[in-house]
Scaffold this motif. Structure first.
Motif, PDB file in Angstrom:
ATOM      1  N   GLN A  37       0.829  -1.206   0.000  1.00 23.08           N
ATOM      2  CA  GLN A  37       0.000   0.000   0.000  1.00 23.08           C
ATOM      3  C   GLN A  37       0.861   1.252   0.000  1.00 23.08           C
ATOM      4  N   GLN A  38       1.907   1.281   0.798  1.00 25.15           N
ATOM      5  CA  GLN A  38       2.786   2.452   0.843  1.00 25.15           C
ATOM      6  C   GLN A  38       3.506   2.646  -0.494  1.00 25.15           C
ATOM      7  N   THR A  39       3.879   1.553  -1.145  1.00 25.06           N
ATOM      8  CA  THR A  39       4.509   1.638  -2.463  1.00 25.06           C
ATOM      9  C   THR A  39       3.529   2.228  -3.475  1.00 25.06           C
ATOM     10  N   LEU A  40       2.265   1.793  -3.403  1.00 23.66           N
ATOM     11  CA  LEU A  40       1.243   2.331  -4.305  1.00 23.66           C
ATOM     12  C   LEU A  40       0.995   3.818  -4.063  1.00 23.66           C
ATOM     13  N   GLU A  41       1.224   4.280  -2.840  1.00 22.39           N
ATOM     14  CA  GLU A  41       1.043   5.708  -2.561  1.00 22.39           C
ATOM     15  C   GLU A  41       2.307   6.511  -2.902  1.00 22.39           C
ATOM     16  N   GLY A  42       3.345   5.839  -3.428  1.00 26.52           N
ATOM     17  CA  GLY A  42       4.519   6.536  -3.923  1.00 26.52           C
ATOM     18  C   GLY A  42       5.731   6.526  -3.016  1.00 26.52           C
ATOM     19  N   ARG A  43       5.677   5.776  -1.947  1.00 20.62           N
ATOM     20  CA  ARG A  43       6.833   5.723  -1.043  1.00 20.62           C
ATOM     21  C   ARG A  43       7.855   4.721  -1.564  1.00 20.62           C
ATOM     22  N   ASP A  44       9.061   4.843  -1.051  1.00 22.04           N
ATOM     23  CA  ASP A  44      10.122   3.896  -1.394  1.00 22.04           C
ATOM     24  C   ASP A  44      10.866   3.496  -0.122  1.00 22.04           C
ATOM     25  N   LYS A  46      13.394   4.481   1.374  1.00 18.62           N
ATOM     26  CA  LYS A  46      13.820   5.561   2.275  1.00 18.62           C
ATOM     27  C   LYS A  46      12.645   6.237   2.974  1.00 18.62           C
ATOM     28  N   THR A  47      11.449   6.148   2.392  1.00 17.68           N
ATOM     29  CA  THR A  47      10.315   6.903   2.947  1.00 17.68           C
ATOM     30  C   THR A  47       9.214   6.019   3.518  1.00 17.68           C
ATOM     31  N   TYR A  48       9.405   4.698   3.511  1.00 14.94           N
ATOM     32  CA  TYR A  48       8.392   3.831   4.122  1.00 14.94           C
ATOM     33  C   TYR A  48       8.197   4.200   5.585  1.00 14.94           C
ATOM     34  N   ASP A  49       6.978   4.072   6.057  1.00 20.45           N
ATOM     35  CA  ASP A  49       6.667   4.245   7.476  1.00 20.45           C
ATOM     36  C   ASP A  49       6.838   2.880   8.132  1.00 20.45           C
ATOM     37  N   TRP A  50       8.036   2.620   8.634  1.00 21.34           N
ATOM     38  CA  TRP A  50       8.354   1.304   9.200  1.00 21.34           C
ATOM     39  C   TRP A  50       7.579   1.043  10.491  1.00 21.34           C
ATOM     40  N   MET A  51       7.249   2.089  11.230  1.00 22.56           N
ATOM     41  CA  MET A  51       6.445   1.897  12.446  1.00 22.56           C
ATOM     42  C   MET A  51       5.038   1.430  12.078  1.00 22.56           C
ATOM     43  N   ARG A  52       4.481   1.952  10.995  1.00 18.61           N
ATOM     44  CA  ARG A  52       3.172   1.478  10.532  1.00 18.61           C
ATOM     45  C   ARG A  52       3.262  -0.009  10.188  1.00 18.61           C
ATOM     46  N   CYS A  53       4.352  -0.405   9.518  1.00 19.35           N
ATOM     47  CA  CYS A  53       4.553  -1.827   9.194  1.00 19.35           C
ATOM     48  C   CYS A  53       4.632  -2.670  10.462  1.00 19.35           C
ATOM     49  N   MET A  54       5.326  -2.153  11.465  1.00 21.44           N
ATOM     50  CA  MET A  54       5.448  -2.872  12.743  1.00 21.44           C
ATOM     51  C   MET A  54       4.078  -3.034  13.393  1.00 21.44           C
ATOM     52  N   ARG A  55       3.257  -1.990  13.351  1.00 27.16           N
ATOM     53  CA  ARG A  55       1.906  -2.095  13.922  1.00 27.16           C
ATOM     54  C   ARG A  55       1.093  -3.147  13.182  1.00 27.16           C
ATOM     55  N   PHE A  56       1.203  -3.178  11.858  1.00 32.40           N
ATOM     56  CA  PHE A  56       0.488  -4.187  11.082  1.00 32.40           C
ATOM     57  C   PHE A  56       0.978  -5.588  11.436  1.00 32.40           C
ATOM     58  N   SER A  57       2.277  -5.749  11.594  1.00 32.99           N
ATOM     59  CA  SER A  57       2.832  -7.053  11.953  1.00 32.99           C
ATOM     60  C   SER A  57       2.338  -7.496  13.324  1.00 32.99           C
ATOM     61  N   MET A  58       2.398  -6.588  14.285  1.00 35.27           N
ATOM     62  CA  MET A  58       1.939  -6.925  15.647  1.00 35.27           C
ATOM     63  C   MET A  58       0.459  -7.269  15.659  1.00 35.27           C
ATOM     64  N   PHE A  59      -0.351  -6.453  15.010  1.00 40.32           N
ATOM     65  CA  PHE A  59      -1.788  -6.688  15.025  1.00 40.32           C
ATOM     66  C   PHE A  59      -2.132  -7.984  14.299  1.00 40.32           C
ATOM     67  N   GLY A  60      -1.508  -8.203  13.150  1.00 43.15           N
ATOM     68  CA  GLY A  60      -1.773  -9.430  12.404  1.00 43.15           C
ATOM     69  C   GLY A  60      -1.372 -10.682  13.164  1.00 43.15           C
ATOM     70  N   ALA A  61      -0.179 -10.654  13.740  1.00 40.11           N
ATOM     71  CA  ALA A  61       0.352 -11.843  14.421  1.00 40.11           C
ATOM     72  C   ALA A  61      -0.299 -12.084  15.777  1.00 40.11           C
ATOM     73  N   LEU A  62      -0.473 -11.022  16.548  1.00 39.03           N
ATOM     74  CA  LEU A  62      -0.901 -11.198  17.939  1.00 39.03           C
ATOM     75  C   LEU A  62      -2.399 -11.072  18.160  1.00 39.03           C
ATOM     76  N   TYR A  63      -3.126 -10.601  17.153  1.00 43.08           N
ATOM     77  CA  TYR A  63      -4.579 -10.470  17.316  1.00 43.08           C
ATOM     78  C   TYR A  63      -5.341 -11.222  16.227  1.00 43.08           C
ATOM     79  N   VAL A  64      -5.035 -10.924  14.964  1.00 45.48           N
ATOM     80  CA  VAL A  64      -5.807 -11.534  13.878  1.00 45.48           C
ATOM     81  C   VAL A  64      -5.587 -13.041  13.813  1.00 45.48           C
ATOM     82  N   ALA A  65      -4.341 -13.476  13.816  1.00 43.60           N
ATOM     83  CA  ALA A  65      -4.076 -14.918  13.697  1.00 43.60           C
ATOM     84  C   ALA A  65      -4.759 -15.724  14.810  1.00 43.60           C
ATOM     85  N   PRO A  66      -4.641 -15.323  16.082  1.00 41.04           N
ATOM     86  CA  PRO A  66      -5.322 -16.106  17.124  1.00 41.04           C
ATOM     87  C   PRO A  66      -6.850 -16.072  17.020  1.00 41.04           C
TER      88      PRO A  66
END
Length: 193
Positions: A37-44, A46-66
């Motif tokens: 999604q960030q790539t589609l919005e034009g980020r690369d 150097k400009t990715y929001d890595w904290m947003r990725c971390m939140r997605f990883s945490m939410f997916g792994a620790l909430y959605v999967a269970p």
């Protein structure tokens, strides 16, 4: 260790710990959807929001999967057969039970992970859940009918996690979208007149 030995050990682990398999899948697939999604919005890189990725990883792994694992287990106990009719029933029940729960939980939980307060998180659910549900009602019944009628139970969470890559990219888009953009433009135009 040989490659065959590693494969054998992975299969043994995955078969005895299906929840862990789902957690690992979602820990990778959800931030990948966020990066797409960030790539589609034009980020690369150097400009990715890595904290947003971390939140997605945490939410997916620790909430959605269970929660998805719990739903898959419950639905398998309620309807143990694997055929098209049962698959359609499970998909329909999921759309009126787990689907709304998951959608509301996503917007609420991710808002809290961003540091928003309860009131802001509830407002985000009110703004973004209805359009998300409308799209989901077209997407997930097809995926889940296939999942519940053709995929063995031990692979269902992984199958859904792979299918959810596109869905997660869509969620990442909606999460960053300002749902009041049109209203703000209308207000600014009426003020300038």
């Amino acid at each position: 260790m040989t490659m065959n030995s590693l494969k054998s050990q992975w299969r043994m682990f995955a078969n005895t710990h299906p929840l862990a398999k789902g957690v690992m899948s979602y820990a990778i697939i959800w931030p990948t959807g966020c990066l797409i999604q960030q790539t589609l919005e034009g980020r690369d890189l150097k400009t990715y929001d890595w904290m947003r990725c971390m939140r997605f990883s945490m939410f997916g792994a620790l909430y959605v999967a269970p929660t998805l694992y719990g739903w898959v287990r419950l639905s398998s106990v309620m309807w143990p057969q694997m055929n098209l009719k049962v698959g359609v029933v499970k998909a329909a029940v999921e759309q009126i039970s787990y689907g709304p729960f998951a959608g509301c939980s996503f917007f609420y939980g991710m808002s809290l992970l961003e540091g928003k307060n309860h009131k802001e998180a509830v407002q985000e659910v009110k703004d973004k859940f209805p359009p998300t549900f409308k799209v989901g009602i077209c997407f997930w019944p097809i995926i889940q009918t296939i999942n519940f009628s053709m995929i063995p139970e031990s692979y269902r969470v992984v199958f859904v996690s792979v299918c959810s890559l596109g869905w997660t990219t869509f969620l990442a888009y909606l999460k960053t979208k300002n749902m009041h953009e049109g209203e703000e433009e209308d207000q600014s135009q009426s003020l300038s007149q």
